[in-house]
Design a protein around this motif. Structure first.
Motif, mmCIF file in Angstrom:
data_model
loop_
_atom_site.group_PDB
_atom_site.id
_atom_site.type_symbol
_atom_site.label_atom_id
_atom_site.label_comp_id
_atom_site.label_asym_id
_atom_site.label_seq_id
_atom_site.Cartn_x
_atom_site.Cartn_y
_atom_site.Cartn_z
ATOM 1 N N GLY A 178 12.857 -37.906 -10.902
ATOM 2 C CA GLY A 178 13.644 -36.695 -10.693
ATOM 3 C C GLY A 178 14.421 -36.663 -9.397
ATOM 4 N N ALA A 179 14.450 -37.775 -8.665
ATOM 5 C CA ALA A 179 15.168 -37.810 -7.386
ATOM 6 C C ALA A 179 16.650 -37.550 -7.553
ATOM 7 C CB ALA A 179 14.949 -39.163 -6.713
ATOM 8 N N VAL A 180 17.167 -37.774 -8.772
ATOM 9 C CA VAL A 180 18.608 -37.648 -9.008
ATOM 10 C C VAL A 180 19.058 -36.204 -9.189
ATOM 11 C CG1 VAL A 180 18.724 -39.927 -10.061
ATOM 12 C CG2 VAL A 180 18.291 -37.929 -11.515
ATOM 13 N N VAL A 181 18.142 -35.253 -9.300
ATOM 14 C CA VAL A 181 18.532 -33.885 -9.649
ATOM 15 C C VAL A 181 19.181 -33.130 -8.493
ATOM 16 C CG1 VAL A 181 16.755 -33.711 -11.424
ATOM 17 C CG2 VAL A 181 16.240 -32.927 -9.102
ATOM 18 N N ARG A 182 18.925 -33.567 -7.266
ATOM 19 C CA ARG A 182 19.515 -32.895 -6.111
ATOM 20 C C ARG A 182 20.733 -33.679 -5.609
ATOM 21 N NH1 ARG A 182 14.892 -30.334 -2.091
ATOM 22 N NH2 ARG A 182 14.067 -28.830 -3.594
ATOM 23 N N PRO A 183 21.903 -33.044 -5.575
ATOM 24 C CA PRO A 183 23.117 -33.736 -5.113
ATOM 25 C C PRO A 183 22.970 -34.345 -3.718
ATOM 26 C CG PRO A 183 23.703 -31.677 -6.189
ATOM 27 C CD PRO A 183 22.210 -31.670 -6.064
ATOM 28 N N ILE A 184 22.224 -33.680 -2.839
ATOM 29 C CA ILE A 184 22.059 -34.197 -1.487
ATOM 30 C C ILE A 184 21.401 -35.575 -1.496
ATOM 31 C CG2 ILE A 184 19.820 -33.075 -1.152
ATOM 32 C CD1 ILE A 184 22.561 -33.701 1.517
ATOM 33 N N ASN A 185 20.524 -35.813 -2.463
ATOM 34 C CA ASN A 185 19.853 -37.116 -2.547
ATOM 35 C C ASN A 185 20.845 -38.239 -2.826
ATOM 36 O OD1 ASN A 185 17.471 -35.782 -2.117
ATOM 37 N ND2 ASN A 185 16.770 -35.872 -4.246
ATOM 38 N N TRP A 186 21.891 -37.929 -3.606
ATOM 39 C CA TRP A 186 22.912 -38.936 -3.899
ATOM 40 C C TRP A 186 23.687 -39.296 -2.635
ATOM 41 C CZ3 TRP A 186 23.049 -41.990 -7.880
ATOM 42 C CH2 TRP A 186 22.446 -41.589 -9.077
ATOM 43 N N GLU A 187 23.891 -38.319 -1.761
ATOM 44 C CA GLU A 187 24.576 -38.612 -0.499
ATOM 45 C C GLU A 187 23.776 -39.624 0.316
ATOM 46 O OE1 GLU A 187 25.905 -35.305 1.810
ATOM 47 O OE2 GLU A 187 26.392 -34.104 0.034
ATOM 48 N N TYR A 188 22.469 -39.483 0.270
ATOM 49 C CA TYR A 188 21.608 -40.423 0.999
ATOM 50 C C TYR A 188 21.620 -41.798 0.317
ATOM 51 C CZ TYR A 188 19.754 -36.051 2.947
ATOM 52 O OH TYR A 188 19.614 -34.823 3.559
ATOM 53 N N MET A 189 21.395 -41.798 -1.008
ATOM 54 C CA MET A 189 21.267 -43.068 -1.734
ATOM 55 C C MET A 189 22.579 -43.844 -1.787
ATOM 56 S SD MET A 189 18.610 -42.212 -4.867
ATOM 57 C CE MET A 189 19.635 -40.946 -5.642
ATOM 58 N N LYS A 190 23.715 -43.128 -1.769
ATOM 59 C CA LYS A 190 25.011 -43.792 -1.849
ATOM 60 C C LYS A 190 25.355 -44.553 -0.571
ATOM 61 C CE LYS A 190 26.780 -42.746 -5.962
ATOM 62 N NZ LYS A 190 27.354 -43.731 -6.899
ATOM 63 N N GLN A 191 24.511 -44.429 0.445
ATOM 64 C CA GLN A 191 24.702 -45.256 1.632
ATOM 65 C C GLN A 191 24.311 -46.704 1.336
ATOM 66 O OE1 GLN A 191 23.287 -43.546 5.368
ATOM 67 N NE2 GLN A 191 23.322 -41.503 4.434
ATOM 68 N N GLY A 192 23.610 -46.898 0.214
ATOM 69 C CA GLY A 192 23.308 -48.229 -0.292
ATOM 70 C C GLY A 192 23.972 -48.395 -1.642
ATOM 71 N N VAL A 193 23.385 -49.219 -2.502
ATOM 72 C CA VAL A 193 23.870 -49.413 -3.870
ATOM 73 C C VAL A 193 22.839 -48.820 -4.821
ATOM 74 C CG1 VAL A 193 24.505 -51.080 -5.642
ATOM 75 C CG2 VAL A 193 25.106 -51.521 -3.257
ATOM 76 N N THR A 194 23.280 -47.937 -5.700
ATOM 77 C CA THR A 194 22.366 -47.285 -6.641
ATOM 78 C C THR A 194 22.421 -47.977 -8.000
ATOM 79 O OG1 THR A 194 24.104 -45.659 -7.150
ATOM 80 C CG2 THR A 194 22.443 -45.032 -5.517
ATOM 81 N N VAL A 195 21.241 -48.220 -8.570
ATOM 82 C CA VAL A 195 21.133 -48.932 -9.844
ATOM 83 C C VAL A 195 20.296 -48.095 -10.811
ATOM 84 C CG1 VAL A 195 20.337 -51.018 -11.015
ATOM 85 C CG2 VAL A 195 21.266 -51.170 -8.683
ATOM 86 N N TYR A 196 20.861 -47.781 -11.949
ATOM 87 C CA TYR A 196 20.158 -47.019 -12.986
ATOM 88 C C TYR A 196 19.561 -47.964 -14.021
ATOM 89 C CZ TYR A 196 19.726 -44.153 -17.268
ATOM 90 O OH TYR A 196 19.280 -43.559 -18.425
#
Length: 297
Positions: A178-196
């Protein structure tokens, strides 16, 4: 947290009906059946290694793969896969320039298992964000946090953890489902490469139902068989998260991997094959971004 039971384990029958045949016959039968199993496993293991080589776009000589014993064949194939992953990982890590890789996906999709393999291939550290949160709160389990403090309390700590982890380099991070449900988390993760990691719900439900839902606070239901309860719960969650998962830089479909490897049952797709595809797709993503920067400076 990820399900520990992941497809790909191989084994032999524990008995050959010794009570139905004589001692000499049973010994012969054991040698025959066991021998056939060994030969079959040799072929399957070596074939998988060859397919992964092709799948990853790498070439490697097979002239010395005609081993006549199970041990040498199996160890050769295992070494081959590890060597190929490490070679591919070294190449990609140089292009990542220290950026971390964040794995996202539904619970049970294999983020922890695949993440550990990826971290070794890339020469990165591995972190499970759920475990990170548990350690931050004095070793309290995620299930206990949910039951005693509620989901929002956990999500706050999860966001805090991702913020800290995003500032660190050369890590493979397996996030909670469920880490993806908060938009702020994407700001953090997008500092790297995100893989689904995209795994069909049916496969996830079978996998989770087999090991139980004790550590899955969002899948606790009072009635119904295990598989049905898990599937309904996953279906509900996936509808809420589908758009968020689509925001990942890279999507790796286990169905596509199974088709490429000629595997009928996706539970037979190994974590190694999934890790190999992650490396392939991450390389494509990095190359695509580099080309875009050159075309549109």
């Amino acid at each position: 947290m990820e399900a520990k039971a992941y497809g790909g384990a191989l084994g032999f029958p524990s008995d050959i009906c010794l009570n139905k045949i004589g001692r000499k016959q049973s010994a012969f039968a054991t040698r025959t059946v066991y021998g056939m199993k060994v030969i079959d496993l040799q072929c399957r293991t070596l074939l998988t290694a060859h397919k992964i080589r092709t799948f990853m776009g790498l070439s490697h000589s097979c002239k010395d793969h005609h081993a006549t014993t199970f041990g040498s064949s199996y160890s050769r194939a295992s070494f081959d896969e590890d060597w190929l992953l490490k070679m591919k990982g070294d190449k990609i890590s140089s292009h990542l320039d220290g950026r971390s890789v964040f794995l996202v996906g539904m619970m049970g999709s294999g983020k922890t298992t695949v993440g550990k393999i990826l971290s070794e291939a890339l020469g990165y550290s591995f972190v499970d964000s759920d475990k990170y949160v548990e350690q931050t709160i004095g070793g309290t389990s995620v299930d206990h946090i949910f039951s005693q403090c509620g989901e929002n309390f956990f999500r706050d700590y999860e966001s805090e953890a991702l913020q800290k982890l995003s500032s660190m380099r050369q890590q493979v991070v397996a996030t909670g489902g469920g880490a993806v449900v908060r938009p702020i988390n994407w700001e953090y993760m997008k500092q790297g490469v995100t893989v689904y990691l995209d795994v069909p719900l049916d496969a996830l439900a079978r996998r989770i139902a087999a090991v139980g839902t004790e550590s899955r606070p969002l899948l606790h239901f009072d009635s119904g068989d295990a598989y049905t309860k898990v599937f309904v719960g996953l279906f509900t969650l996936s509808k809420k998260r589908a758009q968020s998962y689509a925001s990942a830089d890279v999507t790796v479909s286990v169905l596509d991997i199974a088709a490429a490897l000629g595997v009928d049952d996706i539970s037979d797709v190994t974590p190694t094959a999934i890790a190999a595809e992650v490396l392939v797709q991450v390389e494509k993503y990095i190359h695509g971004n580099t080309m875009s920067m050159q075309m549109f400076p």
